[in-house]
Enzyme design. Structure first.
Site, PDB file in Angstrom:
ATOM      1  CG  HIS A  70      -6.603   9.442   0.618  1.00 57.31           C
ATOM      2  ND1 HIS A  70      -6.735   8.161   0.130  1.00 57.31           N
ATOM      3  CD2 HIS A  70      -6.878  10.265  -0.419  1.00 57.31           C
ATOM      4  CE1 HIS A  70      -7.062   8.212  -1.152  1.00 57.31           C
ATOM      5  NE2 HIS A  70      -7.176   9.482  -1.512  1.00 57.31           N
ATOM      6  CB  CYS A 127      -0.926  -0.011   1.215  1.00 56.78           C
ATOM      7  SG  CYS A 127      -1.797   1.547   1.461  1.00 56.78           S
TER       8      CYS A 127
END
Ligand code: 5GP
Ligand code: ZN
Length: 113
Positions: free
Chosen positions: A99, A4
């Site tokens: 995010h 990731c």
């Protein structure tokens, strides 16, 4: 989540311009800013998207929303700012680590597409 991108940024394996960090939250400047201020705020532990928020991890998200006003103040966003999270394919989420975009420093378009 070894593959990731944002986990690697949190771990310091990929460089980023840090804006804020505590035990649970990391914030850094977007590499391709869409506004004079464009910051990404992420939970340090991997959560794939807003669709994966649960009672077990929601304290991390609450912490993010405590931090966002502090960042906005430090960045001088006294006239407002936008907080966005893209979730899934239809929203064009490109990085599968939750995010929140903080965008500001100019008048932003009111058309969200
Ligand atoms: P999304 O489209 O998933 O909501 O947003 C992903 C964001 O991550 C984009 O605004 C993109 O510019 C940013 N981004 C992608 N790769 C990197 C990187 O390696 N470093 C930084 N700082 N931002 C990145
Ligand atoms: Zn991750």
């Amino acid at each position: 989540m070894s593959d990731c991108l944002f986990c690697k940024i949190v771990a310091g394996q990929i460089p980023s311009t840090k804006v804020y960090e505590d035990e649970t939250v990391y914030a850094f400047r977007d590499i391709n800013p869409m506004a004079p201020v464009h910051i990404l705020v992420v939970p340090k532990r991997h959560i794939s998207s807003a669709d994966e928020v649960t009672a077990e991890n929601s304290a991390d998200i609450a912490r993010i929303f405590e931090v966002i006003p502090r960042i906005a103040k430090e960045e001088g966003l006294t006239n407002g700012y936008r907080v966005i999270t893209n979730c899934g394919a239809d929203a064009c989420q490109s990085v599968k680590h939750l995010h929140f975009h903080i965008l500001g420093g100019k008048q932003l378009p009111d058309n969200m597409g």
